[in-house]
Motif scaffolding. Sequence first.
Motif, PDB file in Angstrom:
ATOM      1  N   CYS A  65       0.845  -1.263   0.108  1.00  0.00           N
ATOM      2  CA  CYS A  65      -0.136   0.039   0.021  1.00  0.00           C
ATOM      3  C   CYS A  65       0.959   1.304   0.001  1.00  0.00           C
ATOM      4  O   CYS A  65       1.661   1.447   0.686  1.00  0.00           O
TER       5      CYS A  65
ATOM      6  N   ASP B  89       1.076  -7.043   1.731  1.00  0.00           N
ATOM      7  CA  ASP B  89       0.651  -8.270   1.689  1.00  0.00           C
ATOM      8  C   ASP B  89       0.902  -9.183   0.682  1.00  0.00           C
ATOM      9  O   ASP B  89       1.686  -9.054  -0.229  1.00  0.00           O
TER      10      ASP B  89
ATOM     11  N   ARG C 110      -3.405   1.438  -3.340  1.00  0.00           N
ATOM     12  CA  ARG C 110      -3.984   1.735  -2.187  1.00  0.00           C
ATOM     13  C   ARG C 110      -4.650   0.532  -1.612  1.00  0.00           C
ATOM     14  O   ARG C 110      -5.653   0.126  -2.276  1.00  0.00           O
ATOM     15  N   CYS C 111      -4.486   0.250  -0.323  1.00  0.00           N
ATOM     16  CA  CYS C 111      -5.131  -0.978   0.220  1.00  0.00           C
ATOM     17  C   CYS C 111      -6.608  -0.606   0.653  1.00  0.00           C
ATOM     18  O   CYS C 111      -7.150   0.649   0.624  1.00  0.00           O
ATOM     19  N   PRO C 112      -7.536  -1.521   0.880  1.00  0.00           N
ATOM     20  CA  PRO C 112      -9.032  -1.323   1.008  1.00  0.00           C
ATOM     21  C   PRO C 112      -9.242  -0.467   2.254  1.00  0.00           C
ATOM     22  O   PRO C 112     -10.064   0.334   2.419  1.00  0.00           O
ATOM     23  N   HIS C 113      -8.464  -0.584   3.235  1.00  0.00           N
ATOM     24  CA  HIS C 113      -8.397   0.115   4.497  1.00  0.00           C
ATOM     25  C   HIS C 113      -8.272   1.725   4.362  1.00  0.00           C
ATOM     26  O   HIS C 113      -8.867   2.469   4.768  1.00  0.00           O
ATOM     27  N   CYS C 114      -7.303   1.787   3.590  1.00  0.00           N
ATOM     28  CA  CYS C 114      -6.725   3.192   3.098  1.00  0.00           C
ATOM     29  C   CYS C 114      -7.948   3.790   2.174  1.00  0.00           C
ATOM     30  O   CYS C 114      -8.134   5.048   2.222  1.00  0.00           O
ATOM     31  N   GLN C 115      -8.474   2.996   1.424  1.00  0.00           N
ATOM     32  CA  GLN C 115      -9.438   3.686   0.411  1.00  0.00           C
ATOM     33  C   GLN C 115     -10.609   3.962   1.217  1.00  0.00           C
ATOM     34  O   GLN C 115     -11.249   4.966   0.961  1.00  0.00           O
ATOM     35  N   GLU C 116     -10.925   2.970   2.313  1.00  0.00           N
ATOM     36  CA  GLU C 116     -12.300   3.432   3.273  1.00  0.00           C
ATOM     37  C   GLU C 116     -12.021   4.891   3.862  1.00  0.00           C
ATOM     38  O   GLU C 116     -12.722   5.553   4.090  1.00  0.00           O
TER      39      GLU C 116
ATOM     40  N   SER D 255     -12.375   7.829   1.763  1.00  0.00           N
ATOM     41  CA  SER D 255     -13.772   8.030   1.274  1.00  0.00           C
ATOM     42  C   SER D 255     -14.545   8.464   2.396  1.00  0.00           C
ATOM     43  O   SER D 255     -15.384   9.387   2.325  1.00  0.00           O
TER      44      SER D 255
END
Length: 146
Positions: A94, A101, A133-139, A142
């Motif tokens: 990320c 990962d 960008r990892c899912p956590h950082c995308q969240e 947003s």
Amino acid sequence: MLGTEAVTKILREKGFKVTPQRLAVYDALSSTKSHPNAEMLYNMLQPSYPTMSLATVYKTMDIFAELGLIQVLNVGEDSYRYDAETGNHPHIRCTECNRVDDIFDFQDEGLMNGVEAKTGYQLSGRQLYFFGRCPHCQEKASALRH
Ligand SMILES: [Zn+2]
């Protein structure tokens, strides 16, 4: 990944000293999926091994890498990351939080064949790294927008 006995055996066979610190470094690495660098490993081990130096961690990783017990990853940072899972598999980092990962069960024959066709090389290996960008950082991003 190997157990303590197997690591002990390999170190001995190759003429390296088996110390509790070396075994602890391997144990710490094989018990995490976070692909730590030497400094992260050092910090993980500090509570149980307060006398262990960062230099010892570096030296130990060099030995393990030489013996093929670990995989050394260059994910485009200043320091190497390490993985006790030595089977070939791609990694993804990320670009915001720098987590790294594993990508398991990734079919890359098409990619390998394409590279051979383009270059005329007979491939013997590859190291695949992806960035994003990892899912956590995308969240997080947003959530900030709303
Ligand atoms: Zn992230």
